[in-house]
Design an enzyme around this catalytic site. Structure first.
Site, PDB file in Angstrom:
ATOM      1  N   ASP A 130      -9.806   6.426  -2.334  1.00 27.89           N
ATOM      2  CA  ASP A 130      -8.654   6.955  -3.061  1.00 27.89           C
ATOM      3  C   ASP A 130      -9.149   7.442  -4.416  1.00 27.89           C
ATOM      4  O   ASP A 130     -10.359   7.526  -4.653  1.00 27.89           O
ATOM      5  CB  ASP A 130      -7.541   5.904  -3.192  1.00 27.89           C
ATOM      6  CG  ASP A 130      -7.907   4.778  -4.150  1.00 27.89           C
ATOM      7  OD1 ASP A 130      -9.099   4.668  -4.539  1.00 27.89           O
ATOM      8  OD2 ASP A 130      -7.009   4.007  -4.535  1.00 27.89           O
ATOM      9  N   GLU A 159       0.820  -1.210   0.000  1.00 21.44           N
ATOM     10  CA  GLU A 159       0.000   0.000   0.000  1.00 21.44           C
ATOM     11  C   GLU A 159       0.856   1.262   0.000  1.00 21.44           C
ATOM     12  O   GLU A 159       0.517   2.248  -0.663  1.00 21.44           O
ATOM     13  CB  GLU A 159      -0.951   0.002   1.204  1.00 21.44           C
ATOM     14  CG  GLU A 159      -2.101  -0.980   1.079  1.00 21.44           C
ATOM     15  CD  GLU A 159      -2.997  -0.681  -0.114  1.00 21.44           C
ATOM     16  OE1 GLU A 159      -3.162   0.507  -0.466  1.00 21.44           O
ATOM     17  OE2 GLU A 159      -3.532  -1.625  -0.704  1.00 21.44           O
ATOM     18  N   TYR A 199      -6.865   6.624   4.211  1.00 24.29           N
ATOM     19  CA  TYR A 199      -7.054   5.608   3.174  1.00 24.29           C
ATOM     20  C   TYR A 199      -6.155   4.398   3.412  1.00 24.29           C
ATOM     21  O   TYR A 199      -6.613   3.249   3.396  1.00 24.29           O
ATOM     22  CB  TYR A 199      -6.766   6.177   1.782  1.00 24.29           C
ATOM     23  CG  TYR A 199      -6.489   5.062   0.798  1.00 24.29           C
ATOM     24  CD1 TYR A 199      -7.538   4.325   0.262  1.00 24.29           C
ATOM     25  CD2 TYR A 199      -5.182   4.683   0.471  1.00 24.29           C
ATOM     26  CE1 TYR A 199      -7.290   3.257  -0.586  1.00 24.29           C
ATOM     27  CE2 TYR A 199      -4.928   3.626  -0.374  1.00 24.29           C
ATOM     28  CZ  TYR A 199      -5.982   2.912  -0.897  1.00 24.29           C
ATOM     29  OH  TYR A 199      -5.743   1.843  -1.718  1.00 24.29           O
TER      30      TYR A 199
END
Length: 350
Positions: free
Chosen positions: A138, A37, A120
């Site tokens: 996002d 991520e 996020y």
């Protein structure tokens, strides 16, 4: 507004049938998910894949990352840009090691305390690694939700952004309420939102006929796909000119390490300056220079041109530990800034 399950059910069916085989989707290890991520922030999937594989091979655990020399971390990140992400990963690994003995945090609040982790990223980690009903929003999710729900206002405005987060929360909670069996509904649903935005609900050419949400989608029904999300005016591009110098003495080249608190801190580069704001580096001296190459490079809104000269100097002079003279094979082991890595490739004949 659509019932949440009208969105959740078809998206889950579509994702389970059509998801891309990405390497980080083959694991639920929170460390591996966290690394993916962070790498995916502002970087395309195709670019991240080889970096993630190499990182996990070289630094397979929180313990390994926490103990690694910063030089190794930066070298593994070289070329991905936004190097603060790499430093935050290592800082976070050391935080986890020192505060919880290496156990990755398991709640949203704890994950949010990690350096470089925002709303996020924390939601993505908690849903993907732990199957928790934590929402995510996002760029891809914004595009899917604004079109599906017909939201034509600026998604960066606070009221609209909070509305999108509320919708995302409602949807992932609806996913959690579905029969679970052997599946991971929260993880799969959040990934389905991102996947749809990445491969079907694209910014300019959405494949509406192949979209699992084509029936409930307001934008498709009204023929307004290209109006949503509302476009934000882009900042004008700014041109910047730099000069760089490849200085050689008896097969060794002068390079310097950027200060830790500067942009690209800790990375290496050839001596350089921005003529509009800086004087030529003293190390250039009276070297006889000749044009070597021109490098084009873009960072956010900056369009950078680097004019590179090459020359031989009679003596090796350096100013402090941040400057060193090294042969080409040793230069290859250092982590360079992106533009100067291009110079090094030219020097190596690549």
């Amino acid at each position: 507004m659509h019932p949440a399950r009208d969105i959740v059910r078809p998206l889950l069916r579509w994702y389970r049938a059509h998801q891309r085989d990405l390497p980080w989707r083959r694991t639920t290890r929170p460390y591996a998910v966290w690394v993916s991520e962070i790498m995916l922030q502002q970087t395309q999937v195709a670019t991240v894949i080889p970096y993630w594989k190499r990182w996990m091979r070289e630094l397979p655990s929180i313990k390994a990352l926490a103990a690694a020399p910063e030089e190794k971390v930066l070298k593994l990140w070289e070329g991905l840009g936004y190097y603060r992400r790499a430093r935050n990963l290592q800082k976070g690994a050391r935080q986890i090691r020192d505060e919880s003995g290496g156990r990755f945090p398991t709640t949203l609040g704890e994950v949010l305390r990690l350096p470089g982790v925002g709303r996020y990223t924390a939601g993505a980690i908690c849903s993907i690694a732990f199957n928790q009903p934590t929402p995510i929003v996002d760029g891809n999710v914004v595009r899917v939700l604004t079109r599906a729900y017909g939201i034509d206002s600026d998604p960066t405005s606070k009221p609209v952004n909070e509305r999108l987060w509320a919708i995302a929360a409602e949807l992932v909670e609806a996913a959690e309420s579905l029969p679970k069996g052997e599946v991971r509904n929260c993880s799969d649903f959040n990934q389905s939102l991102m996947e749809l935005g990445a491969v079907v609900c694209s910014p300019t050419s959405p494949a509406c006929d192949a979209c699992p949400l084509r029936l409930p989608c307001v934008a498709r029904r009204e023929g307004r796909q290209h109006e949503m999300p509302a476009a934000k005016k882009a900042a004008p591009a700014t041109a910047r000119l730099f000069e760089a110098f490849v200085l050689e003495n008896k097969g060794r080249f002068l390079v310097r390490q950027r200060p830790a608190d500067a942009v690209n801190g800790g990375l290496w580069e050839f001596p350089s300056h921005e003529p509009a704001v800086e004087a030529r580096p003293e190390c250039v001296g009276d070297a006889e220079l000749r044009p070597f190459c021109v490098i084009k490079h873009s960072i956010t809104r900056y369009r950078i041109t680097v004019r590179v000269s090459r020359g031989t100097v009679r003596a090796r002079r350096k100013r402090g530990r941040a400057e060193v003279w090294l042969p080409l094979p040793e230069l290859e082991k250092l982590a360079f800034t992106s533009a100067h890595r291009k110079i090094l490739r030219r020097l190596a004949g690549g």
